[in-house]
Write a protein that holds these residues in place. Structure first.
Motif, PDB file in Angstrom:
ATOM      1  N   ASP A 608       0.491  -0.980  -0.042  1.00  0.00           N
ATOM      2  CA  ASP A 608      -0.177   0.118  -0.060  1.00  0.00           C
ATOM      3  C   ASP A 608       0.984   1.395   0.473  1.00  0.00           C
ATOM      4  O   ASP A 608       2.028   1.155   0.960  1.00  0.00           O
ATOM      5  N   TRP A 610       0.703   6.097   0.331  1.00  0.00           N
ATOM      6  CA  TRP A 610       0.284   7.456   1.039  1.00  0.00           C
ATOM      7  C   TRP A 610       1.524   8.244   0.430  1.00  0.00           C
ATOM      8  O   TRP A 610       2.247   8.388   0.531  1.00  0.00           O
ATOM      9  N   ARG A 611       0.785   8.410  -1.377  1.00  0.00           N
ATOM     10  CA  ARG A 611       1.494   9.454  -1.603  1.00  0.00           C
ATOM     11  C   ARG A 611       1.986  11.007  -0.305  1.00  0.00           C
ATOM     12  O   ARG A 611       0.359  11.050  -0.032  1.00  0.00           O
ATOM     13  N   ALA A 617      -1.440  11.112  -8.020  1.00  0.00           N
ATOM     14  CA  ALA A 617      -1.525   9.380  -7.996  1.00  0.00           C
ATOM     15  C   ALA A 617      -0.748   9.140  -9.432  1.00  0.00           C
ATOM     16  O   ALA A 617      -1.078   9.238 -11.064  1.00  0.00           O
ATOM     17  N   ARG A 620      -2.175   3.346  -9.506  1.00  0.00           N
ATOM     18  CA  ARG A 620      -3.620   2.720  -9.811  1.00  0.00           C
ATOM     19  C   ARG A 620      -3.866   2.629  -8.176  1.00  0.00           C
ATOM     20  O   ARG A 620      -2.915   0.918  -7.735  1.00  0.00           O
ATOM     21  N   GLY A 621      -4.932   2.985  -7.687  1.00  0.00           N
ATOM     22  CA  GLY A 621      -4.766   2.381  -5.552  1.00  0.00           C
ATOM     23  C   GLY A 621      -3.715   3.194  -4.493  1.00  0.00           C
ATOM     24  O   GLY A 621      -4.355   2.188  -3.211  1.00  0.00           O
ATOM     25  N   THR A 622      -3.616   4.717  -5.054  1.00  0.00           N
ATOM     26  CA  THR A 622      -2.819   4.847  -4.265  1.00  0.00           C
ATOM     27  C   THR A 622      -3.320   6.674  -2.937  1.00  0.00           C
ATOM     28  O   THR A 622      -4.576   6.512  -4.195  1.00  0.00           O
ATOM     29  N   GLN A 623      -3.312   6.618  -2.049  1.00  0.00           N
ATOM     30  CA  GLN A 623      -3.885   7.162  -1.508  1.00  0.00           C
ATOM     31  C   GLN A 623      -2.725   8.343  -0.895  1.00  0.00           C
ATOM     32  O   GLN A 623      -2.076   7.808  -0.752  1.00  0.00           O
ATOM     33  N   ARG A 624      -3.379   9.942  -1.242  1.00  0.00           N
ATOM     34  CA  ARG A 624      -3.091  10.584  -0.533  1.00  0.00           C
ATOM     35  C   ARG A 624      -2.587  11.573   0.853  1.00  0.00           C
ATOM     36  O   ARG A 624      -3.984  10.486   1.623  1.00  0.00           O
ATOM     37  N   CYS A 625      -1.671  11.007   1.337  1.00  0.00           N
ATOM     38  CA  CYS A 625      -1.386  11.280   2.490  1.00  0.00           C
ATOM     39  C   CYS A 625      -2.075  12.531   3.344  1.00  0.00           C
ATOM     40  O   CYS A 625      -1.249  13.684   2.953  1.00  0.00           O
ATOM     41  N   ARG A 629      -6.503  10.367   6.520  1.00  0.00           N
ATOM     42  CA  ARG A 629      -6.265   9.098   6.599  1.00  0.00           C
ATOM     43  C   ARG A 629      -5.914   8.334   7.985  1.00  0.00           C
ATOM     44  O   ARG A 629      -5.248   8.691   8.568  1.00  0.00           O
ATOM     45  N   TRP A 631      -4.818   3.991   9.326  1.00  0.00           N
ATOM     46  CA  TRP A 631      -4.047   2.060   9.333  1.00  0.00           C
ATOM     47  C   TRP A 631      -3.876   2.090  10.155  1.00  0.00           C
ATOM     48  O   TRP A 631      -3.522   2.001  11.249  1.00  0.00           O
TER      49      TRP A 631
END
Length: 763
Positions: A608, A610-611, A617, A620-625, A629, A631
Motif C-alpha cells: 500500500d 500514501w503519496r 497518483a 492506481r490504488g495509491t492514496q494521498r497522505c 487517512r 491505518w
C-alpha cells in the motif's frame, strides 16, 4: 635425487590457526595494544618459538612433544596479536590529525589505480608527491601519504599515472551509523589510504605530468578494450583482463549477486592459477621442441618458475587484489619446493600463503577475499582426495558442491545474501567464463603489441561469449534467480553454521552427518526482536541529506519517507531484517525524502502507498497522505492529521504529519518538517509522547505536545547546533535510533556493531 626425496617441508596448521586468531583478537578489539606491550609480545613469541623448537628436538617419538606444540601455538598467537598492533599503530600514525579536517591545501598528486567515474563526478586515489605553501606541521602530516579524492562535476579527463595539482579540502572518516552501512575507515585501512578530501574545482586543477608506470599500463589496456568494443560490450572483458569493474552497472552487480557469480567477474585466484598453467604448458612445449635444454635446467623447476612469472604479471594487471596475491604466494611456495626438490603435503602452499599474508598484512583478515579464497581452497583440500582425477566430471561436480556449501556461511555473513540458484549457475559459469571468456580476454591483451586487428578479434570473441552467457542468465525464471537476504549475521550463528557445514561434509559413511544442516538454520532464519502485539517501534535512520523512518509492529512494516537517492536505503532495510513493506508513506516529495523511493519500491514492492500531499497518483490504488487517512493493524493505529484536503500542498510547511498510537496509549508523532503553526494547531498535551522529525521544528512540537523527548532526523543548522538541548537525541551524532513504545523513554541504537580502533575518536 628424485621428487619426494629430501627433508619434509611442512608447516603446522595449528600454528597458522593460532597466528590468525591472535591477529583477529587485535582486529576485533576496541583499542590497540600499547606499543611497549606489542613489542613485548613479539619478543616473547620469538623466544617461545625458539624454546618450542628446542623442546621438540629433545622430545621422544612417543608423543612427548605436546608441550612444545602448545608453546608454539601460544607463540603464534602472541606474534599475530603483537604484529597486528604494530601494523595498526603505523597505519594510524600516517593519518592526518583531526584538527586538519576541513583544511584546504594545495597538493601535487599522482593518480593511482583506476578512477571511478560517476554521474556527479569522479572518485579516485592518489599519492601525494608535494604539499604546496602549507605550514611545516601540515606538510609533515600529508607528505608521501595516499589520499582518496572526490571531484564533483569533473574528473572525466583523469588517467591513471598522471600528475595533477589540486586544491583539496580534507574531510574526516565517518563511522557506520546505520545497519548495513559501509565502514569507510576500514576500507581505507585495507587499501592503505591515509586521508580523504574533496577537489575544489573552483581553484582550476592543473595536469602536470603524463601517465606512467603500471597504473598507466592498466588504464591504457582498459581504454583500448573500451575503444574496440564499446562501453556496453567491453565491461566484462575489461573486468576479466585488468580488473576494471567500473563499467558494470548496479543492475549487472545485482544479477551477479542473485546468481552468486561476483567471484568470477573480479579476477580471482582461480583465474591466476589457470594463467599460471599456461606458463607451464609453454615451458613443456619449448622443452619438447628443444630437448637439449634439459641438460641445463630440469623441466619441472623451469615450469614452476614460468608459472610464477606469468602469475605475478597477471596479478599485477589485476592490481594485486588479495585473491591474486594469495594464489601467487601459493605458486611461489610450490616453485620453491620443486626447485629445492623437497617433499611437501598438498596443504603446505595454502598454509605458507596464509602465514605470509598475515605476517606481512594482518589487515587482510578483515577482507572477504581472504576468507573466501583461503576457505575455498581449504574445503577442497579437506574434502577431495589428492588422488582424484581433476578432469573427471564427477570430481568437478563434487568440487562445486563442496565449494558452494563450504563457503555459504562466509558468503552470507559478508554479503548478507544467499542466492537460490548459485550452485547451478556456478556449474555453468565457472567452466564457460574461466575456460572461454578469460583466455580470449587475455589473448587479446597479449596480442596488443603484435596486431591491433588480432587483439580486437580476440576481445570480440570474449565479449560474444559473455553476451551469450549473460542472455542465458536473463532467461532464468525470477523465482530461481531470487536471493534470500539476511540481517546482520551474529558471530555465534556464523560459528554454528561453519560447524554444521563441516559435519555435512564429513565422509559419506556417516549417515547422521546431514543433521549438521540444522546448525545452519539460525543464520539463515535468525530470530528478530519484534514488538509485542499492540506495541510498535520507530527507527530513525541516520541519513546526512534526508529522512527515513521505519515503523514496526508485531507482523507489519511501515516505511515513512525513503531518504535521498544516493543513500541506498534498501540495503540498510535488509540489514535491519526487513523482508517486506506493507505501507510506504511520503510526507513530502523532495529529494531528501523521496529520492530513494524508486530503489525501495524495486526491492520490496510495498502493498500500500500514501503519496505526498499535493501530488497526483502515479500508481492506481495509491492514496494521498492527508488528514483523516488511517491505518490499523496489530493493535497499532497510524493516523494522518495534516494537511487538510482543501489546503493540501498549498503551504510550504504543510507536510504530512502522522500520529502512531499503541494499544497501551503510548504515542509517537512523526512530524516531518511541518512548521510551528501546524504544531500549535494540531498538538494537545500528551504525556509520554515522543516527537521524531526535522530539527528546525522539533523544539516547537515538543513544547506544544509536552512530549517526553524527541529525535532529530538530521543535523541541525549551525545556530541551532550551539544551543541544542542535551535531552533531545540526534541521529547525526548517535547513529540510527530505535524508540520502542513498550520500553523506557531512552531510544536504543539500531546498529549493534561495536566501535573498532580504526574508527575516528576511538581510544
Amino acid at each position: 635425487m628424485t621428487p619426494g626425496q629430501g627433508r619434509p617441508f611442512a608447516l603446522d596448521a595449528g600454528w597458522i590457526a593460532a597466528l590468525c586468531a591472535g591477529a583477529l583478537a587485535q582486529l576485533q578489539a576496541p583499542a590497540l595494544l600499547p606499543h611497549g606491550l606489542a613489542v613485548g609480545l613479539v619478543a616473547f613469541a620469538i623466544a617461545a618459538w625458539a624454546l618450542a623448537r628446542h623442546l621438540a628436538g629433545r622430545a621422544s617419538a612417543s608423543g612427548g612433544d605436546a608441550v612444545s606444540v602448545v608453546l608454539a601455538w601460544v607463540a603464534a598467537f602472541a606474534l599475530g596479536a603483537g604484529l597486528c598492533a604494530m601494523h595498526g599503530e603505523a597505519a594510524l600514525d600516517r593519518r592526518p590529525p583531526a584538527v586538519l579536517d576541513g583544511t584546504t591545501v594545495r597538493l601535487d598528486v599522482r593518480v593511482v589505480g583506476l578512477s571511478d567515474f560517476r554521474q556527479n563526478g569522479a572518485r579516485f586515489t592518489a599519492d601525494i608527491e608535494r604539499v604546496i605553501g602549507a605550514s611545516e606541521e601540515v606538510t609533515d602530516a600529508l607528505a608521501t601519504r595516499r589520499i582518496a579524492l572526490d571531484w564533483y562535476g569533473g574528473g572525466r579527463s583523469l588517467r591513471s599515472g598522471e600528475v595533477w595539482r589540486f586544491a583539496v579540502r580534507l574531510r574526516p572518516w565517518s563511522r557506520p551509523m546505520n545497519p548495513g552501512d559501509p565502514d569507510e575507515a576500514r576500507r581505507a585501512l585495507l587499501a592503505g589510504i591515509d586521508a580523504q578530501g574533496v577537489v575544489l574545482a573552483s581553484d582550476r586543477p592543473l595536469r602536470l605530468g603524463a601517465p606512467g608506470g603500471l597504473h598507466a599500463l592498466r588504464g591504457s589496456i582498459s581504454d583500448r578494450i573500451i575503444e574496440s568494443l564499446g562501453g556496453e560490450r567491453a565491461r566484462f572483458v575489461a573486468a576479466l583482463a585488468v580488473g576494471d569493474t567500473r563499467g558494470l552497472s548496479d543492475d549487472d552487480w545485482e544479477r551477479l549477486r542473485q546468481f552468486g557469480l561476483t567471484h568470477l567477474i573480479a579476477i580471482s585466484g582461480f583465474h591466476v592459477g589457470m594463467v599460471a598453467g599456461l606458463g607451464v604448458v609453454l615451458v613443456r612445449l619449448v622443452w619438447w621442441w628443444w630437448p637439449t635444454l634439459a641438460h641445463r635446467m630440469r623441466r619441472r623447476p623451469a615450469a614452476a618458475a614460468a608459472a610464477l612469472v606469468v602469475a605475478t604479471g597477471y596479478a599485477a594487471l589485476a592490481g594485486f587484489s588479495l585473491p591474486t596475491v594469495r594464489t601467487v604466494l601459493m605458486i611461489a611456495v610450490v616453485a620453491f619446493v620443486i626447485g629445492r626438490r623437497r617433499r611437501s603435503p598438498s596443504a603446505q602452499p595454502l598454509l605458507f600463503a596464509m602465514a605470509l599474508l598475515v605476517l606481512s598484512d594482518p589487515f587482510a583478515l578483515l577482507t572477504p577475499g581472504f576468507w573466501l579464497s583461503c576457505g575455498g581452497v581449504a574445503w577442497l583440500l579437506w574434502c577431495l582426495p589428492g588422488s582424484a582425477d581433476p578432469w573427471s566430471p564427477r570430481t568437478f561436480l563434487k568440487a562445486q558442491w563442496v565449494a558452494t556449501l563450504g563457503l555459504l556461511p562466509l558468503g552470507a555473513a559478508f554479503f548478507l545474501q544467499v542466492p537460490v540458484a548459485g550452485p547451478l549457475a556456478n556449474l555453468v559459469a565457472i567452466p564457460w567464463i574461466s575456460l572461454v571468456v578469460v583466455p580470449l580476454s587475455l589473448l587479446g591483451t597479449l596480442l596488443m603489441p603484435i596486431s591491433e586487428a588480432l587483439s580486437t578479434w580476440a576481445w570480440q570473441g570474449a565479449a560474444g561469449a559473455m553476451d551469450a552467457f549473460w542472455w542465458t542468465m536473463g532467461q532464468v525464471p525470477e523465482a530461481w534467480s531470487s536471493s534470500r537476504w539476511l540481517p546482520e549475521v551474529s558471530g555465534w550463528s556464523l560459528a554454528l553454521a561453519l560447524l554444521g557445514v563441516a559435519i555435512v561434509l564429513l565422509p559419506r559413511g556417516l549417515r547422521w552427518r546431514y543433521a549438521g544442516a540444522l546448525l545452519v538454520l539460525p543464520m539463515l532464519f535468525p530470530p528478530l526482536a519484534v514488538p509485542p502485539r499492540g506495541e510498535f517501534s520507530v527507527t530513525a535512520f541516520a541519513l546526512p541529506r534526508g529522512d527515513a523512518l521505519l515503523v514496526r509492529t508485531t507482523t507489519r512494516t511501515v516505511l515513512v519517507d525513503a531518504g535521498p537517492e544516493s543513500m541506498d536505503l534498501a540495503r540498510r532495510l535488509r540489514a535491519a531484517g526487513v523482508e517486506s513493506i506493507d505501507l510506504r508513506i511520503e510526507t513530502r516529495r523532495n529529494a531528501g525524502r523521496f529520492g530513494g523511493a524508486a530503489s525501495v519500491d524495486r526491492a520490496f514492492v510495498p502493498r500500500d502507498h500514501w503519496r505526498a500531499p499535493g501530488t497526483t497518483a502515479s500508481v492506481r490504488g495509491t492514496q494521498r497522505c492527508e488528514a483523516g487517512r488511517r491505518w490499523t493493524d496489530d493493535g497499532v493505529v497510524i493516523v494522518a492529521l495534516s494537511p487538510t484536503p482543501p489546503a493540501a500542498g498549498a503551504w510550504p510547511d504543510e507536510a504530512c504529519v502522522l500520529r502512531v498510537s499503541s494499544a497501551s496509549g503510548r504515542v509517537a508523532w512523526l512530524t516531518s518538517d511541518a512548521g510551528r503553526w501546524v504544531a500549535h494547531r494540531l498538538a494537545s498535551p500528551s504525556a509520554g509522547a515522543w516527537v521524531i522529525g526535522a530539527p528546525a521544528t522539533l523544539g516547537d512540537w515538543r513544547a506544544a505536545l509536552g512530549a517526553s523527548g524527541g529525535i532529530a532526523t538530521r543535523a541541525p543548522g549551525p545556530s541551532l547546533d550551539r544551543r541544542w538541548p542535551d535531552d533531545l537525541h540526534r541521529v547525526d551524532r548517535e547513529g540510527a535510533l530505535t524508540w520502542h513504545s513498550s520500553a523506557s523513554d531512552a531510544p536504543a541504537r539500531a546498529r549493534n556493531g561495536p566501535t573498532r580502533w580504526w574508527h575516528p575518536g576511538s581510544p
